[in-house]
Write an enzyme that holds these catalytic residues in place. Sequence first.
Site, PDB file in Angstrom:
ATOM      1  N   ASP A  31       0.829  -1.202   0.000  1.00  0.00           N
ATOM      2  CA  ASP A  31       0.000   0.000   0.000  1.00  0.00           C
ATOM      3  C   ASP A  31       0.868   1.259   0.000  1.00  0.00           C
ATOM      4  O   ASP A  31       1.612   1.507   0.948  1.00  0.00           O
ATOM      5  CB  ASP A  31      -0.890  -0.021   1.247  1.00  0.00           C
ATOM      6  CG  ASP A  31      -2.116   0.860   1.116  1.00  0.00           C
ATOM      7  OD1 ASP A  31      -2.037   1.865   0.416  1.00  0.00           O
ATOM      8  OD2 ASP A  31      -3.141   0.532   1.722  1.00  0.00           O
ATOM      9  N   ASP A  32       0.780   2.047  -1.062  1.00  0.00           N
ATOM     10  CA  ASP A  32       1.456   3.346  -1.164  1.00  0.00           C
ATOM     11  C   ASP A  32       2.970   3.251  -1.325  1.00  0.00           C
ATOM     12  O   ASP A  32       3.679   4.217  -1.035  1.00  0.00           O
ATOM     13  CB  ASP A  32       1.152   4.234   0.052  1.00  0.00           C
ATOM     14  CG  ASP A  32      -0.278   4.744   0.086  1.00  0.00           C
ATOM     15  OD1 ASP A  32      -1.074   4.348  -0.784  1.00  0.00           O
ATOM     16  OD2 ASP A  32      -0.599   5.532   0.999  1.00  0.00           O
ATOM     17  N   CYS A  71      -6.811   3.623  -3.091  1.00  0.00           N
ATOM     18  CA  CYS A  71      -6.846   2.265  -2.530  1.00  0.00           C
ATOM     19  C   CYS A  71      -7.936   1.342  -3.075  1.00  0.00           C
ATOM     20  O   CYS A  71      -7.642   0.317  -3.678  1.00  0.00           O
ATOM     21  CB  CYS A  71      -6.994   2.355  -1.018  1.00  0.00           C
ATOM     22  SG  CYS A  71      -5.646   3.231  -0.202  1.00  0.00           S
ATOM     23  N   LYS A 124      -5.172  -6.122   4.123  1.00  0.00           N
ATOM     24  CA  LYS A 124      -6.180  -5.080   3.883  1.00  0.00           C
ATOM     25  C   LYS A 124      -7.082  -5.486   2.718  1.00  0.00           C
ATOM     26  O   LYS A 124      -6.601  -5.799   1.632  1.00  0.00           O
ATOM     27  CB  LYS A 124      -5.468  -3.764   3.576  1.00  0.00           C
ATOM     28  CG  LYS A 124      -6.378  -2.626   3.158  1.00  0.00           C
ATOM     29  CD  LYS A 124      -5.549  -1.365   2.936  1.00  0.00           C
ATOM     30  CE  LYS A 124      -6.325  -0.303   2.196  1.00  0.00           C
ATOM     31  NZ  LYS A 124      -5.536   0.918   1.971  1.00  0.00           N
ATOM     32  N   HIS A 126     -10.598  -3.753   1.720  1.00  0.00           N
ATOM     33  CA  HIS A 126     -10.966  -2.441   1.188  1.00  0.00           C
ATOM     34  C   HIS A 126     -11.894  -2.483  -0.032  1.00  0.00           C
ATOM     35  O   HIS A 126     -11.851  -1.589  -0.885  1.00  0.00           O
ATOM     36  CB  HIS A 126      -9.712  -1.615   0.871  1.00  0.00           C
ATOM     37  CG  HIS A 126      -9.903  -0.164   1.252  1.00  0.00           C
ATOM     38  ND1 HIS A 126      -8.896   0.765   1.191  1.00  0.00           N
ATOM     39  CD2 HIS A 126     -11.005   0.500   1.715  1.00  0.00           C
ATOM     40  CE1 HIS A 126      -9.351   1.945   1.586  1.00  0.00           C
ATOM     41  NE2 HIS A 126     -10.627   1.797   1.917  1.00  0.00           N
ATOM     42  N   SER A 149      -8.542   1.116   5.210  1.00  0.00           N
ATOM     43  CA  SER A 149      -7.189   1.610   5.447  1.00  0.00           C
ATOM     44  C   SER A 149      -6.867   1.721   6.935  1.00  0.00           C
ATOM     45  O   SER A 149      -7.735   2.006   7.768  1.00  0.00           O
ATOM     46  CB  SER A 149      -6.997   2.974   4.787  1.00  0.00           C
ATOM     47  OG  SER A 149      -7.021   2.866   3.387  1.00  0.00           O
ATOM     48  N   HIS A 216       1.448   2.425   3.881  1.00  0.00           N
ATOM     49  CA  HIS A 216       0.425   3.456   4.097  1.00  0.00           C
ATOM     50  C   HIS A 216       0.567   3.988   5.522  1.00  0.00           C
ATOM     51  O   HIS A 216       0.799   3.228   6.458  1.00  0.00           O
ATOM     52  CB  HIS A 216      -0.949   2.814   3.891  1.00  0.00           C
ATOM     53  CG  HIS A 216      -2.107   3.753   3.837  1.00  0.00           C
ATOM     54  ND1 HIS A 216      -2.540   4.468   4.929  1.00  0.00           N
ATOM     55  CD2 HIS A 216      -2.959   4.081   2.819  1.00  0.00           C
ATOM     56  CE1 HIS A 216      -3.601   5.187   4.595  1.00  0.00           C
ATOM     57  NE2 HIS A 216      -3.871   4.973   3.308  1.00  0.00           N
ATOM     58  N   ASN A 269      -0.643   1.955  -5.567  1.00  0.00           N
ATOM     59  CA  ASN A 269      -0.486   3.282  -6.185  1.00  0.00           C
ATOM     60  C   ASN A 269       0.841   3.852  -5.718  1.00  0.00           C
ATOM     61  O   ASN A 269       1.591   3.197  -4.983  1.00  0.00           O
ATOM     62  CB  ASN A 269      -1.643   4.237  -5.846  1.00  0.00           C
ATOM     63  CG  ASN A 269      -2.046   4.261  -4.389  1.00  0.00           C
ATOM     64  OD1 ASN A 269      -3.161   3.878  -4.041  1.00  0.00           O
ATOM     65  ND2 ASN A 269      -1.157   4.690  -3.515  1.00  0.00           N
TER      66      ASN A 269
END
Length: 469
Positions: A31-32, A71, A124, A126, A149, A216, A269
């Site tokens: 994530d991120d 997300c 996660k 989501h 998140s 994240h 992302n």
Amino acid sequence: MLRPCWLLFLLLPACTQEHLDPPNVVIMFVDDMGYGDIGAFGSPDYTTPNLDRMAARGVRFTDFYVSQPVCSASRASLLTGNYSNRIGIHGALGPRNSHGISQDEVTLGELFKSQGYTTAAYGKWHLGHHPQFLPLQHGFDDYYGIPYSNDMWPFHPESPDAWEDLPTIERDSIVGYNTDQTRFTTDFTLRSTEFIRSQAEAGQPFFLYIAHPMPHVPLFVSEERAGTTGSGLYGDVIHEIDWSMGQILQTLQETGVDDNTLVLFTSDNGPWLSYGNHAGTTGPLREGKGTTWEGGVRVPFIAHWPGVLPEGASVSTPAMTIDIFPTLAHLISAPLPENPIDGRNIWPLMTGTSTESPHAAYYFWYRTNDLHALRSGRWKLYFPHRYRSMLGQEPGVDGIPGKYISFEAGLELYDLVADIGETTDISADHPDVVTRLSTMADSMRVILGDRLTGIEGSQLREPGRVQAN
């Protein structure tokens, strides 16, 4: 030991998938994480020996993308093979949303279940937190993780009063709230290795989806690996994700199934740049998460399958998360869903038997229902839209974000081969390219719509919705 078809594969590209045993599949989706956060993608700051070794023994895609830089939308595309706005999933779903993934959409979990695989998802989710949207209702046999998140909890640095307690869910039941996040990466990894061992011992084919909440914000790392890198908390978090992949690969080797397991690694992302030293880097790319510039949507991607995929290969042909679903369907001989999907099989790109994209127009990027950009070959065309930026702003420090400012993009054309950082708009020099790509965009607007131009789209599908009592 190499199977006979593996030997043929090395000698004859025509060795087709129907002669291969369907593989186990592991997808790690973080994530991120920024494009420049991994050694194999040029990071000078963070040590990622396991991911680097994975890339050295497998295939690295340099131009790999997510469909939207946020997300839930990104996860919807990975798990269904669709542009997320086609199936009504936008933004980042939270505890107040009453919609999620529709029962009419086929997820990767359901795809693998249809072929007799055991499936598990850890981390996660989501795609909706109500019971009808959770993993066990969408093809997964086991689940342990959080429904949205990790910053959607009462300890948010900017808006703590806006969030309820963050649940941790095991299978379909809430087993705690505001769980110690220093254990997340470790615990999701241990669940994953236990799952691999149990399936390997049973001789059962498996699909594992491990979706780490990190990096994240808020950032957390286990006590065992805290302060071990000298690169700050963010560096420790990246190191722990790398440790996690090392544990997965080691377990596959120890159980004797690594030569029949495809492992994929990517991010949902680009980095959340407003968080400064708690965010990653995009390397040479422009902007980050929340934008459709390259830094928001181009992510690291590594594919690893010893003896099958070429070692140390680099693929520059663009590909996207929407392509994972049809590629895996091809590998396990599963039929595609009746509903149309947007992805295409990129197995020939992974194996090096082709460098041609299976997409006629390559890829489109929406932000919610607004068409922002498309890529065709070396060209990326942007349409007028507003975007956020940290340009000239003070970055965040130690978990407290800085403030974005907004800019207006015009009709802009970039040559991503000559100008990976998207520094020079060359639309005036190539009006023919602008016209050609604009025509492609008009065709997609008819299908998926575009709020910026007032077109609704003819092939949009509804998400799942909670029925009011």
